[in-house]
Design a protein around this motif. Structure first.
Motif, PDB file in Angstrom:
ATOM      1  N   SER A   1       0.828  -1.197   0.000  1.00  0.00           N
ATOM      2  CA  SER A   1       0.000   0.000   0.000  1.00  0.00           C
ATOM      3  C   SER A   1       0.867   1.253   0.000  1.00  0.00           C
ATOM      4  CB  SER A   1      -0.917  -0.007   1.217  1.00  0.00           C
ATOM      5  OG  SER A   1      -1.746   1.119   1.224  1.00  0.00           O
ATOM      6  N   PRO A   2       1.073   1.874  -1.160  1.00  0.00           N
ATOM      7  CA  PRO A   2       0.587   1.448  -2.464  1.00  0.00           C
ATOM      8  C   PRO A   2       1.348   0.219  -2.964  1.00  0.00           C
ATOM      9  CG  PRO A   2       2.027   3.337  -2.717  1.00  0.00           C
ATOM     10  CD  PRO A   2       1.866   3.111  -1.242  1.00  0.00           C
ATOM     11  N   VAL A   3       0.737  -0.454  -3.932  1.00  0.00           N
ATOM     12  CA  VAL A   3       1.369  -1.629  -4.511  1.00  0.00           C
ATOM     13  C   VAL A   3       2.532  -1.185  -5.394  1.00  0.00           C
ATOM     14  CG1 VAL A   3       1.050  -3.569  -6.085  1.00  0.00           C
ATOM     15  CG2 VAL A   3      -0.743  -2.992  -4.437  1.00  0.00           C
ATOM     16  N   ARG A   4       3.709  -1.674  -5.063  1.00  0.00           N
ATOM     17  CA  ARG A   4       4.909  -1.411  -5.849  1.00  0.00           C
ATOM     18  C   ARG A   4       5.701  -2.709  -5.953  1.00  0.00           C
ATOM     19  NH1 ARG A   4       2.350   2.533  -6.758  1.00  0.00           N
ATOM     20  NH2 ARG A   4       2.939   4.684  -6.359  1.00  0.00           N
ATOM     21  N   ILE A   5       6.356  -2.900  -7.080  1.00  0.00           N
ATOM     22  CA  ILE A   5       7.198  -4.085  -7.289  1.00  0.00           C
ATOM     23  C   ILE A   5       8.618  -3.602  -7.539  1.00  0.00           C
ATOM     24  CG2 ILE A   5       7.654  -6.102  -8.736  1.00  0.00           C
ATOM     25  CD1 ILE A   5       4.649  -6.127  -9.396  1.00  0.00           C
TER      26      ILE A   5
END
Length: 168
Positions: free
Chosen positions: A100-104
């Motif tokens: 949260s937030p979605v990060r890769i």
């Protein structure tokens, strides 16, 4: 993409991912091995965010990643553990993702060896000559064992680095 901060190697992300993974200080890992993954971020994450370290498959693909550790802090280290029964391979990679937030984040850029058996030699005095028989297994059998730098066997006194078969 590799540089040093205060003497520690750091891998910069090659994508827009704001999660930076320091290099893994081990390239051989076995079932059940625990190790620390150092990381830091360049973005603000929401309360309750979870950073998760993921292991690729043996070919380096993250199509079906395996979670190997997680934390909620925005920098520091994640204690990761190689799951039991991980197939042997020499192309594993590790990355960190956020919730949260979605990060890769990018992977560690270096192939890791998982569950690969190696020849271990007892060289207690570190003179590069071993005693006894080699042991073929993934993890070190204990203190004084080496996998590289061995010049020969027949160390006649493994407590004295000056006494060995190459120096009589």
């Amino acid at each position: 993409n590799l540089f040093s901060v205060e003497g520690h190697p750091v891998i910069l992300a090659t994508s827009d991912a704001p999660i930076f993974l320091n290099s893994i200080n081990r390239d051989y890992l076995c079932d059940g091995n625990s190790f620390n993954i150092q990381y830091f971020t360049a973005e603000t994450f929401n309360t309750g965010n979870i950073f998760t370290a993921q292991l690729s498959d043996a070919a380096g693909s993250f199509t079906n990643p395996v979670d190997i550790g997680s934390v909620t802090t925005t920098f520091g280290s994640i204690t990761a553990t190689i799951p039991n029964s991980t197939p042997a391979g020499a192309g594993y990679r590790i990355r960190i993702v956020s919730s949260s937030p979605v990060r890769i984040g990018d992977d560690n850029l270096v192939d890791l060896h998982v569950n690969i058996n190696r020849n271990w030699y007892l060289d207690a005095d570190n003179d590069h000559y071993y005693t006894g028989n080699l042991i073929n297994q993934c993890d070190s059998p204990g203190v004084g064992y080496a996998t590289t730098g061995i010049l020969g066997g027949n160390d006649c006194d493994d407590n004295d680095p000056l006494l060995h078969d190459g120096n009589r």
